[in-house]
Design an enzyme around this catalytic site. Sequence first.
Site, PDB file in Angstrom:
ATOM      1  N   CYS A  34      41.352  19.772 -55.845  1.00 51.39           N
ATOM      2  CA  CYS A  34      41.804  18.506 -56.450  1.00 51.39           C
ATOM      3  C   CYS A  34      43.195  18.642 -57.074  1.00 51.39           C
ATOM      4  O   CYS A  34      44.070  17.805 -56.854  1.00 51.39           O
ATOM      5  CB  CYS A  34      40.788  18.038 -57.476  1.00 51.39           C
ATOM      6  SG  CYS A  34      40.286  19.272 -58.672  1.00 51.39           S
TER       7      CYS A  34
HETATM    8  N1  LIG Z   1      34.522  18.438 -59.722  1.00 51.80           N
HETATM    9  C1  LIG Z   1      35.651  18.177 -59.094  1.00 51.80           C
HETATM   10  O1  LIG Z   1      36.492  17.372 -59.555  1.00 51.80           O
HETATM   11  C2  LIG Z   1      35.950  18.865 -57.794  1.00 51.80           C
HETATM   12  C3  LIG Z   1      35.167  19.915 -57.347  1.00 51.80           C
HETATM   13  N2  LIG Z   1      35.483  20.528 -56.162  1.00 51.80           N
HETATM   14  C4  LIG Z   1      34.661  21.629 -55.653  1.00 51.80           C
HETATM   15  O2  LIG Z   1      33.505  21.043 -55.033  1.00 51.80           O
HETATM   16  C5  LIG Z   1      32.369  21.877 -55.210  1.00 51.80           C
HETATM   17  C6  LIG Z   1      31.270  21.088 -55.944  1.00 51.80           C
HETATM   18  O3  LIG Z   1      31.814  20.714 -57.185  1.00 51.80           O
HETATM   19  P1  LIG Z   1      30.979  19.814 -58.224  1.00 51.80           P
HETATM   20  O4  LIG Z   1      30.306  18.696 -57.529  1.00 51.80           O
HETATM   21  O5  LIG Z   1      31.916  19.504 -59.335  1.00 51.80           O
HETATM   22  O6  LIG Z   1      29.878  20.856 -58.718  1.00 51.80           O
HETATM   23  P2  LIG Z   1      28.486  20.542 -59.483  1.00 51.80           P
HETATM   24  O7  LIG Z   1      28.162  21.789 -60.237  1.00 51.80           O
HETATM   25  O8  LIG Z   1      28.572  19.250 -60.210  1.00 51.80           O
HETATM   26  O9  LIG Z   1      27.439  20.355 -58.269  1.00 51.80           O
HETATM   27  C7  LIG Z   1      27.047  21.442 -57.476  1.00 51.80           C
HETATM   28  C8  LIG Z   1      25.799  21.049 -56.730  1.00 51.80           C
HETATM   29  O10 LIG Z   1      25.268  22.122 -55.948  1.00 51.80           O
HETATM   30  C9  LIG Z   1      23.870  22.340 -56.227  1.00 51.80           C
HETATM   31  N3  LIG Z   1      23.671  23.809 -56.192  1.00 51.80           N
HETATM   32  C10 LIG Z   1      23.972  24.674 -57.174  1.00 51.80           C
HETATM   33  N4  LIG Z   1      23.675  25.935 -56.784  1.00 51.80           N
HETATM   34  C11 LIG Z   1      23.159  25.852 -55.526  1.00 51.80           C
HETATM   35  C12 LIG Z   1      22.667  26.797 -54.578  1.00 51.80           C
HETATM   36  N5  LIG Z   1      22.661  28.107 -54.856  1.00 51.80           N
HETATM   37  N6  LIG Z   1      22.222  26.356 -53.383  1.00 51.80           N
HETATM   38  C13 LIG Z   1      22.245  25.024 -53.104  1.00 51.80           C
HETATM   39  N7  LIG Z   1      22.706  24.073 -53.949  1.00 51.80           N
HETATM   40  C14 LIG Z   1      23.159  24.492 -55.144  1.00 51.80           C
HETATM   41  C15 LIG Z   1      23.615  21.720 -57.600  1.00 51.80           C
HETATM   42  O11 LIG Z   1      22.404  21.026 -57.789  1.00 51.80           O
HETATM   43  P3  LIG Z   1      20.966  21.639 -57.531  1.00 51.80           P
HETATM   44  O12 LIG Z   1      20.930  22.858 -58.390  1.00 51.80           O
HETATM   45  O13 LIG Z   1      20.006  20.562 -57.916  1.00 51.80           O
HETATM   46  O14 LIG Z   1      20.945  21.926 -56.065  1.00 51.80           O
HETATM   47  C16 LIG Z   1      24.684  20.596 -57.612  1.00 51.80           C
HETATM   48  O15 LIG Z   1      24.097  19.498 -56.958  1.00 51.80           O
HETATM   49  C17 LIG Z   1      32.847  23.097 -55.988  1.00 51.80           C
HETATM   50  O16 LIG Z   1      33.201  24.126 -55.108  1.00 51.80           O
HETATM   51  C18 LIG Z   1      34.114  22.576 -56.693  1.00 51.80           C
HETATM   52  O17 LIG Z   1      35.004  23.604 -56.995  1.00 51.80           O
HETATM   53  C19 LIG Z   1      36.523  20.108 -55.368  1.00 51.80           C
HETATM   54  C20 LIG Z   1      37.301  19.061 -55.775  1.00 51.80           C
HETATM   55  C21 LIG Z   1      37.108  18.380 -57.020  1.00 51.80           C
HETATM   56  C1  LIG Z   2      38.478  21.386 -64.618  1.00 56.01           C
HETATM   57  C2  LIG Z   2      38.179  22.464 -63.620  1.00 56.01           C
HETATM   58  O1  LIG Z   2      37.495  23.432 -63.906  1.00 56.01           O
HETATM   59  N1  LIG Z   2      38.688  22.296 -62.358  1.00 56.01           N
HETATM   60  C3  LIG Z   2      38.427  23.281 -61.336  1.00 56.01           C
HETATM   61  C4  LIG Z   2      39.070  22.784 -60.054  1.00 56.01           C
HETATM   62  C5  LIG Z   2      38.082  21.998 -59.220  1.00 56.01           C
HETATM   63  C6  LIG Z   2      38.424  22.250 -57.790  1.00 56.01           C
HETATM   64  O2  LIG Z   2      39.181  21.579 -57.144  1.00 56.01           O
HETATM   65  O3  LIG Z   2      37.886  23.385 -57.345  1.00 56.01           O
HETATM   66  P1  LIG Z   2      37.977  23.960 -55.861  1.00 56.01           P
HETATM   67  O4  LIG Z   2      39.243  24.714 -55.791  1.00 56.01           O
HETATM   68  O5  LIG Z   2      36.764  24.809 -55.743  1.00 56.01           O
HETATM   69  O6  LIG Z   2      37.976  22.790 -54.902  1.00 56.01           O
HETATM   70  C7  LIG Z   2      39.070  24.609 -61.661  1.00 56.01           C
HETATM   71  O7  LIG Z   2      40.074  24.589 -62.366  1.00 56.01           O
HETATM   72  O8  LIG Z   2      38.603  25.602 -61.113  1.00 56.01           O
END
Ligand SMILES: NC(=O)C1=CN([C@@H]2O[C@H](COP(=O)(O)OP(=O)(O)OC[C@H]3O[C@@H](n4cnc5c(N)ncnc54)[C@H](OP(=O)(O)O)[C@@H]3O)[C@@H](O)[C@H]2O)C=CC1
Ligand SMILES: CC(=O)N[C@@H](CCC(=O)OP(=O)(O)O)C(=O)O
EC number: 1.2.1.38
Length: 353
Positions: free
Chosen positions: A156
């Site tokens: 992001c």
């Molecule tokens: N948050 C953001 O703004 C952004 C995040 N990302 C990336 O996207 C990915 C997801 O981020 P985000 O949605 O914030 O993370 P969250 O922690 O909010 O969600 C992760 C999800 O994965 C599930 N999970 C956790 N562990 C496991 C496992 N071992 N096996 C299967 N499912 C699992 C969890 O729920 P449950 O345990 O019920 O399965 C949960 O639904 C990350 O890699 C993050 O870095 C990328 C861009 C932006």
């Molecule tokens: C606030 C915060 O913790 N932000 C995350 C970035 C989320 C993200 O984009 O992570 P990926 O690179 O896995 O897509 C971080 O800084 O690691």
Amino acid sequence: MSVNGSSVKRVAILGGNGFTGGELYRLLKRHPYFKVDFVSSESKEGLPLDKFFVSSARQKRADGGKFQKLAALDGHYDFIFSCLPTGVLPRHIDHIAEHAEYVINVSGDYRLNDQELLRQHYPESLSHPAQGGSHYFIPEFSDINLEAKVVNLPGCMAVATIYTLFPLLAANLIEPRVISDAKTGSSGGGKASTEHHAERAHNFRPYKVHGHRHRPEIEFALQEHLERSVELQFSVHSLDLPRGILVTSYSLLKEHASEIDVKKAFYGAYAAKPFVHYFNSKNGSYSYPMIKTTAGTNYAEVGAYVEGRNCVSIASIDNLIKGAAGQAIQAANLYSGIAEEAGLQFELEGAWP
Ligand SMILES: NC(=O)C1=CN([C@@H]2O[C@H](COP(=O)(O)OP(=O)(O)OC[C@H]3O[C@@H](n4cnc5c(N)ncnc54)[C@H](OP(=O)(O)O)[C@@H]3O)[C@@H](O)[C@H]2O)C=CC1
Ligand SMILES: CC(=O)N[C@@H](CCC(=O)OP(=O)(O)O)C(=O)O
């Protein structure tokens, strides 16, 4: 099955109980051509999706399915959207890939191809390579690669930073040394974040001054797309708000470059991009990108401001939409050969204040 002559695609969401997965479900519910047929959660198995998600809990009839465990994934999907935590997709990639035409991945796994950087930031990608290949895809700038099974979206803060620098480097207007600072809302850390409200509220603090994994990603992306090497200094800060990223990049114009060149470069880069809005005049009620006007939308706002040889370029996005779920849908739209905007233009655009 087809709608309006376009075939409806079967899609799945892995990690649906998380912030990005939940946002993806909310957006895909309204998509005209994608039908969500599987959503995984390891802790919410059996719960009805439409009663769990705030975005659909008020609808009178729950028409979605129930959460299932990842292991229950079966059948074939045109797109499997992976919103799993970093390091989880690689551990299941063989099982997931056999059920997907394409895996659209929002985590950082498989984004980088430098072995040492992978060892440092994404070791699971090294130990579990994506057999069908992977492709780093910025919807506005990357070519589609139909041969690669895993389509990786940018991080992001990485994509917001890329929006500030891509036009300047494409037009060869700046020196290679650049400083970018990113400010992000708390949802960027995901639902699993252990940060306490009392630590974050009424605060604004750096959380990674050096060493963030998005820095090498940004350098790699700009090198791969533009064959321009950048020496990026990148620091990230935490904001006291749930959604939003604002990146400010500071660069030095080359001797030959002018403010007009900068305006032309940004206008040329974004005029035809439906989800990147470039501020090229001061006519509006506000002249700078800001978080309030992009949070809740799939738009990036971008601006570039020159004083002498000093160039400041700014981008704001919603980290969960344009920084994750929204850009993932843009990618699936483009890979499907349908309008990039499908399912991403929201009725309540532009709420103010
Ligand atoms: N948050 C953001 O703004 C952004 C995040 N990302 C990336 O996207 C990915 C997801 O981020 P985000 O949605 O914030 O993370 P969250 O922690 O909010 O969600 C992760 C999800 O994965 C599930 N999970 C956790 N562990 C496991 C496992 N071992 N096996 C299967 N499912 C699992 C969890 O729920 P449950 O345990 O019920 O399965 C949960 O639904 C990350 O890699 C993050 O870095 C990328 C861009 C932006
Ligand atoms: C606030 C915060 O913790 N932000 C995350 C970035 C989320 C993200 O984009 O992570 P990926 O690179 O896995 O897509 C971080 O800084 O690691």
